[in-house]
Design a protein around this motif. Structure first.
Motif, short mmCIF file in Angstrom:
data_model
loop_
_atom_site.label_atom_id
_atom_site.label_comp_id
_atom_site.label_asym_id
_atom_site.label_seq_id
_atom_site.Cartn_x
_atom_site.Cartn_y
_atom_site.Cartn_z
N GLN A 1 -5.37 -1.82 4.73
CA GLN A 1 -4.85 -0.46 5.14
C GLN A 1 -5.25 -0.61 6.87
OE1 GLN A 1 -3.35 2.47 3.57
NE2 GLN A 1 -2.73 2.31 5.74
N LEU B 1 -4.35 -3.14 -6.49
CA LEU B 1 -4.25 -1.74 -5.70
C LEU B 1 -4.06 -0.56 -6.77
CD1 LEU B 1 -1.81 -3.00 -3.03
CD2 LEU B 1 -4.15 -2.61 -2.87
N LYS C 1 -8.53 -2.79 -0.12
CA LYS C 1 -7.62 -1.88 0.39
C LYS C 1 -8.06 -1.46 1.75
CE LYS C 1 -5.22 2.18 -1.35
NZ LYS C 1 -5.26 3.09 -2.40
N ASP D 1 1.20 4.05 -3.24
CA ASP D 1 0.61 5.25 -2.67
C ASP D 1 1.71 6.37 -3.10
OD1 ASP D 1 -1.70 4.24 -2.28
OD2 ASP D 1 -1.61 4.63 -0.08
N TYR E 1 -12.30 -4.21 -5.19
CA TYR E 1 -11.13 -3.60 -4.93
C TYR E 1 -10.99 -2.44 -3.63
CZ TYR E 1 -9.07 -5.48 -9.27
OH TYR E 1 -8.64 -6.27 -10.22
N THR E 2 -11.99 -1.81 -3.62
CA THR E 2 -12.27 -0.78 -2.32
C THR E 2 -12.09 -1.51 -1.05
OG1 THR E 2 -13.40 0.82 -3.73
CG2 THR E 2 -13.45 0.99 -1.46
N LEU F 1 0.89 -1.17 0.03
CA LEU F 1 0.16 0.13 0.02
C LEU F 1 0.80 1.27 -0.08
CD1 LEU F 1 -2.82 -0.99 2.47
CD2 LEU F 1 -2.96 -0.39 0.04
#
Length: 384
Positions: free
Chosen positions: A349, A267, A345, A167, A341-342, A163
């Motif tokens: 996270q 991601l 994550k 990012d 996918y959301t 992640l």
């Protein structure tokens, strides 16, 4: 404090470098000695051995290099005894690291394992050894915590380090969409034998999508001549090397080999078809050894079929075309994939990035857990 870190692969070097940066924020006097690569060295570690000299893939290659492997293990033990670290941090690389952990535990060193071996997929009996020789396990997949709990071993879930990596890539590169035809990314793997099995099928499927650009992400371990042998009949197909994230950031869809690449693709929010095809014998052996419902990390983490997996006989040109058509053109399916996918994550996270949480876990553990290191004269240390 003195830290001895062992990472034996490129991914371990990447995640180890971010861990080192976070450790140095919390311990400004940290002395870091490591097995790793350029990224860990840039982060501030004194590199003892580079991972390029450690990576032996495949049964035959491992057997051929057994003398070198045993020599590395012997040297590592000696080097640890000379350095006398306050903590040993192991990053994945289980074949080597579990041997070191067993020995180091017997000498009284404290051991933390960051990024668990995939014992939930195969070699589950390794859990018993891990419980005996690892003081604290820091896991990066949410289901791993429950897996270890079933084996009466409490571990810490710190989130997934990718992640942070992705990012930061997006932030640093200010990614914008490419002009022209929509891009289909081809990620056929990094090993010669798997690319040979899968890339021809992916390329044949590309003929059905003349309104798309197909781009292959080349593996650093395979030379251009190898790829050119497949591309003679596909002059329109493009290639990139060392730019996989840039490719995924601009892709409308992807054909991806199993493994970490499936998680990276998700991601980036790219709809994908997961492709696996090996030799019949290797596949039958793997099928009997591996104990998981899915081969994609995306599906494993969410415990459902989010992305279609075309495995062995199912990976045909016809099926690849059909699935690619669906993820490109089926509006309802595309929306569901993005929702999944959301959710993925959010599961991965935590309140902080994995490297920061891991560093804090390590520092806190060192404050609370006493250590009884092996004490002996220099001759004894060299003999180990």
């Amino acid at each position: 404090m003195k830290y001895y870190i062992i990472a034996g692969e490129a991914s371990g070097d990447l995640h180890g470098s971010n861990l080192i940066k976070e450790i140095k924020k919390l311990d400004q006097q940290a002395q870091l000695r490591a097995w790793g690569g350029d990224l860990m060295e840039d982060a501030g570690a004194d590199i003892v051995k580079h991972y390029r000299d450690l990576a032996f893939m495949g049964f035959t290659e491992v057997i051929k290099n057994l003398p070198a492997i045993f020599s590395n293990i012997k040297f590592c033990k000696s080097d640890i005894l000379l350095f006398q670290p306050d903590i040993i941090i192991l990053i994945d690389y289980p074949g080597f690291n579990l041997r070191i952990a067993s020995w180091a535990k017997s000498k009284g060193f404290r051991i933390i394992y960051y990024i668990s071996p995939q014992v939930w997929a195969w070699k589950e009996n390794r859990v018993h050894k891990i419980r005996k020789v690892v003081d604290r396990m820091l896991v990066i997949l949410p289901f791993e915590k429950e897996f270890y709990r079933r084996h009466n071993y409490l571990v810490s879930y710190v989130g997934h380090p990718l992640l942070q990596v992705i990012d930061e890539f997006i932030e640093q590169h200010h990614v914008t969409s490419l002009e022209g035809l929509p891009v289909i990314a081809l990620l056929p793997g990094s090993r010669r034998q798997e690319v040979v099995k899968k890339l021809p099928i992916m390329l044949a499927a590309s003929k059905a999508f003349p309104q798309h650009r197909f781009v292959i992400a080349k593996a650093s371990s395979l030379d251009d001549d190898f790829y050119n042998s497949f591309l003679k009949d596909y002059p329109e197909v493009e290639t990139v090397r060392g730019q996989t994230y840039g490719l995924l950031a601009n892709a409308a869809a992807a054909l991806v080999t199993s493994g970490t690449a499936t998680l990276e693709t998700a991601l980036f929010g790219v709809p994908q078809v997961v492709c696996y095809k090996g030799s019949p014998i290797s596949y039958q052996i793997a099928k009997r050894l591996v104990k998981v419902k899915y081969i994609s990390l995306v599906n494993l983490i969410l415990d459902k079929m989010v992305v279609r997996e075309l495995i062995q006989e199912e990976m045909t040109v016809v099926n690849v075309i059909s699935e690619l058509n669906s993820i490109l053109n089926d509006t309802a399916r595309k929306a569901q994939v993005q929702k999944d996918y959301t959710d993925l994550k959010e599961l991965l996270q935590q309140d902080h990035y994995a490297s920061e949480r891991a560093a804090r876990e390590i520092i806190d553990f060192m404050k609370l857990s006493p250590q009884k290191k092996f004490e002996g004269d220099n001759n004894q240390r060299h003999q180990e």
